[in-house]
Motif scaffolding. Structure first.
Motif, mmCIF file in Angstrom:
data_model
loop_
_atom_site.group_PDB
_atom_site.id
_atom_site.type_symbol
_atom_site.label_atom_id
_atom_site.label_comp_id
_atom_site.label_asym_id
_atom_site.label_seq_id
_atom_site.Cartn_x
_atom_site.Cartn_y
_atom_site.Cartn_z
ATOM 1 N N LYS A 1 89.339 28.857 29.298
ATOM 2 C CA LYS A 1 89.889 29.460 30.518
ATOM 3 C C LYS A 1 91.229 30.164 30.277
ATOM 4 O O LYS A 1 91.367 31.342 30.536
ATOM 5 N N HIS A 2 92.204 29.407 29.800
ATOM 6 C CA HIS A 2 93.541 29.957 29.560
ATOM 7 C C HIS A 2 94.055 29.405 28.234
ATOM 8 O O HIS A 2 93.780 28.255 27.895
ATOM 9 N N ALA A 3 94.839 30.202 27.513
ATOM 10 C CA ALA A 3 95.385 29.710 26.248
ATOM 11 C C ALA A 3 96.656 30.460 25.871
ATOM 12 O O ALA A 3 96.828 31.640 26.209
ATOM 13 N N LEU A 4 97.541 29.768 25.173
ATOM 14 C CA LEU A 4 98.681 30.362 24.497
ATOM 15 C C LEU A 4 98.398 30.311 23.006
ATOM 16 O O LEU A 4 98.026 29.255 22.477
ATOM 17 N N VAL A 5 98.585 31.451 22.330
ATOM 18 C CA VAL A 5 98.258 31.544 20.909
ATOM 19 C C VAL A 5 99.479 32.038 20.147
ATOM 20 O O VAL A 5 100.132 33.009 20.556
ATOM 21 N N PHE A 6 99.777 31.380 19.029
ATOM 22 C CA PHE A 6 100.951 31.702 18.220
ATOM 23 C C PHE A 6 100.514 32.138 16.828
ATOM 24 O O PHE A 6 99.865 31.374 16.105
ATOM 25 N N ASP A 7 100.863 33.366 16.455
ATOM 26 C CA ASP A 7 100.464 33.923 15.159
ATOM 27 C C ASP A 7 101.695 34.263 14.325
ATOM 28 O O ASP A 7 102.732 34.664 14.869
ATOM 29 N N ASN A 8 101.563 34.126 13.017
ATOM 30 C CA ASN A 8 102.673 34.424 12.110
ATOM 31 C C ASN A 8 102.199 35.320 10.978
ATOM 32 O O ASN A 8 100.986 35.447 10.738
ATOM 33 N N PRO A 9 103.117 35.966 10.267
ATOM 34 C CA PRO A 9 102.730 36.950 9.249
ATOM 35 C C PRO A 9 101.991 36.376 8.050
ATOM 36 O O PRO A 9 101.416 37.129 7.271
ATOM 37 N N GLN A 10 101.972 35.059 7.896
ATOM 38 C CA GLN A 10 101.359 34.465 6.714
ATOM 39 C C GLN A 10 99.870 34.224 6.850
ATOM 40 O O GLN A 10 99.189 34.017 5.851
ATOM 41 N N VAL A 11 99.360 34.216 8.076
ATOM 42 C CA VAL A 11 97.975 33.814 8.311
ATOM 43 C C VAL A 11 97.205 34.925 9.027
ATOM 44 O O VAL A 11 97.675 35.448 10.045
ATOM 45 N N PRO A 12 96.024 35.297 8.516
ATOM 46 C CA PRO A 12 95.229 36.317 9.225
ATOM 47 C C PRO A 12 94.693 35.768 10.549
ATOM 48 O O PRO A 12 94.383 34.582 10.657
ATOM 49 N N PHE A 13 94.588 36.652 11.548
ATOM 50 C CA PHE A 13 94.043 36.245 12.839
ATOM 51 C C PHE A 13 93.348 37.431 13.487
ATOM 52 O O PHE A 13 93.500 38.586 13.058
ATOM 53 N N GLY A 14 92.593 37.157 14.515
ATOM 54 C CA GLY A 14 91.903 38.222 15.249
ATOM 55 C C GLY A 14 91.108 37.610 16.393
ATOM 56 O O GLY A 14 91.125 36.396 16.609
ATOM 57 N N TRP A 15 90.416 38.459 17.135
ATOM 58 C CA TRP A 15 89.591 38.006 18.255
ATOM 59 C C TRP A 15 88.183 38.551 18.083
ATOM 60 O O TRP A 15 87.984 39.767 18.021
ATOM 61 N N GLU A 16 87.206 37.659 18.022
ATOM 62 C CA GLU A 16 85.812 38.073 17.857
ATOM 63 C C GLU A 16 85.198 38.493 19.185
ATOM 64 O O GLU A 16 84.405 39.418 19.254
ATOM 65 N N GLN A 17 85.558 37.795 20.251
ATOM 66 C CA GLN A 17 85.028 38.120 21.583
ATOM 67 C C GLN A 17 86.192 38.294 22.552
ATOM 68 O O GLN A 17 87.011 37.393 22.718
ATOM 69 N N ARG A 18 86.232 39.458 23.202
ATOM 70 C CA ARG A 18 87.320 39.759 24.137
ATOM 71 C C ARG A 18 86.792 40.326 25.457
ATOM 72 O O ARG A 18 87.572 40.646 26.343
ATOM 73 N N ASP A 19 85.475 40.433 25.561
ATOM 74 C CA ASP A 19 84.887 41.110 26.710
ATOM 75 C C ASP A 19 84.914 40.288 27.996
ATOM 76 O O ASP A 19 84.706 40.824 29.088
ATOM 77 N N ARG A 20 85.189 38.977 27.884
ATOM 78 C CA ARG A 20 85.250 38.134 29.080
ATOM 79 C C ARG A 20 86.681 37.715 29.411
ATOM 80 O O ARG A 20 86.908 37.007 30.379
ATOM 81 N N ILE A 21 87.638 38.158 28.600
ATOM 82 C CA ILE A 21 89.047 37.894 28.907
ATOM 83 C C ILE A 21 89.455 38.796 30.067
ATOM 84 O O ILE A 21 89.207 40.002 30.052
ATOM 85 N N THR A 22 90.096 38.218 31.064
ATOM 86 C CA THR A 22 90.402 38.994 32.275
ATOM 87 C C THR A 22 91.823 39.548 32.297
ATOM 88 O O THR A 22 92.134 40.412 33.113
ATOM 89 N N GLY A 23 92.685 39.058 31.408
ATOM 90 C CA GLY A 23 94.046 39.569 31.391
ATOM 91 C C GLY A 23 94.980 38.672 30.621
ATOM 92 O O GLY A 23 94.565 37.705 29.988
ATOM 93 N N GLY A 24 96.257 39.011 30.702
ATOM 94 C CA GLY A 24 97.266 38.233 29.998
ATOM 95 C C GLY A 24 98.352 39.139 29.443
ATOM 96 O O GLY A 24 98.508 40.299 29.862
ATOM 97 N N PHE A 25 99.076 38.624 28.482
ATOM 98 C CA PHE A 25 100.171 39.350 27.839
ATOM 99 C C PHE A 25 100.177 39.034 26.347
ATOM 100 O O PHE A 25 99.578 38.048 25.919
ATOM 101 N N PHE A 26 100.875 39.864 25.581
ATOM 102 C CA PHE A 26 101.260 39.448 24.245
ATOM 103 C C PHE A 26 102.617 40.055 23.929
ATOM 104 O O PHE A 26 102.960 41.146 24.387
ATOM 105 N N CYS A 27 103.416 39.297 23.176
ATOM 106 C CA CYS A 27 104.715 39.793 22.750
ATOM 107 C C CYS A 27 104.785 39.780 21.234
ATOM 108 O O CYS A 27 104.146 38.951 20.573
#
Length: 298
Positions: free
Chosen positions: A74-100
């Motif tokens: 439903k809702h999540a906070l995600v923290f990414d750093n330059p040392q680890v690869p990341f990405g999103w496989e499914q984004r079509d059901r995400i309704t909104g949010g922010f990233f900084c």
């Protein structure tokens, strides 16, 4: 290893104004709305980025981090750093949010992102939120979005405080994982130093690199402690042995290299400090019940 996306490429991909001080010595910060999600949204490529990233998502999706796939409900906070690869496989059901996004020097002397487990490769990177927690996080991001566009003279000081509040909102959900947010005991300081030394060997970006610290005996002299003392305090502090922690980190890097590089099994084994590829195969089978080659093609 796949191309590491730069922050300049992020701005170009979003067709956003490219700040002139992007690599300024005082650090960089920006916050965006998640406006490219929902029906028809494409996956976000799984790769490393050269900036720190905090994302608030509303709605279900599938997040990729290191060697893991994590379902967001439903809702999540995600923290990414330059040392680890990341990405999103499914984004079509995400309704909104922010990233900084921000550079490590944005905090100056106020804080160091690497001191928090949320920005460490082995740390807790994703936090599922209740509706109340999601609303609280959303208000913080709305304030950052508004303050960044204001004329307030000290807005960056305020933004640093708001950013830290977002980080602490998540870390309070997992207090036992955040040794470095407390006053550390002598044992904890040794453990933190051990974990930092271990992490300094990663990520592996070239076949010319090789992991050299692979046992407690290798670490102890560099930490100025006896190996028996190191083993004891690490076990007391983390509940795991030094051997377990080292093996887990090497295994994590092995999975990343197998999935995200064209390197041969031999090249990966030598980069991870194994004298022979057969030793790497045995290690990988012991911890995954699969061969490296099988894992690569699953």
């Amino acid at each position: 290893m796949p191309h590491t996306e730069t922050i300049e490429e992020l701005y170009k991909a979003r067709k956003a104004w490219l700040p002139s001080n992007l690599r300024h010595e005082l650090g960089h910060f920006n916050v965006f709305r998640l406006d490219d999600v929902g029906k028809g949204a494409k996956p976000s490529p799984y790769r490393k980025r050269d900036w720190y990233n905090i994302t608030l998502v509303h709605g279900p999706g599938k997040y990729l981090y290191a060697d893991k796939k994590i379902d967001v409900r439903k809702h999540a906070l995600v923290f990414d750093n330059p040392q680890v690869p990341f990405g999103w496989e499914q984004r079509d059901r995400i309704t909104g949010g922010f990233f900084c996004v921000f550079s490590p020097d944005f905090f100056h002397s106020l804080a160091n992102p690497t001191q928090y487990s949320i920005f460490q490769p082995g740390g807790h990177a994703l936090f599922e939120l209740t509706a109340e927690e999601a609303s609280q996080a959303n208000l913080l991001f709305e304030r950052m979005f508004s303050e960044l566009r204001s004329d307030y003279l000290h807005k960056y000081d305020l933004l640093r405080a708001l950013l830290l509040e977002v980080m602490h909102l998540a870390m309070k959900m997992a207090p036992n994982e955040n040794l470095r947010t407390q006053v550390l005991t002598a044992s904890q300081r040794i453990t933190v130093s051990f974990l930092e030394r271990l992490e300094q060997q990663f990520p592996i970006d070239s076949t010319e690199q090789a992991v050299s610290l692979r046992s407690a005996i290798d670490f102890a002299p560099r930490l100025n402690v006896h190996v028996n003392h190191l083993n004891r305090v690490v076990k007391e502090t983390t509940g795991k042995t030094t051997t377990q922690i080292i093996a887990e980190r090497i295994l994590q890097e092995a999975k990343i290299l197998l999935r995200n590089t064209p390197w041969s099994i031999s090249e990966i084994s030598y980069a991870l400090g194994f004298g022979q590829p057969a030793h790497f195969n045995n290690f990988f089978r012991k911890h995954t019940e699969s061969s490296p080659l099988t894992y690569r093609h699953v």
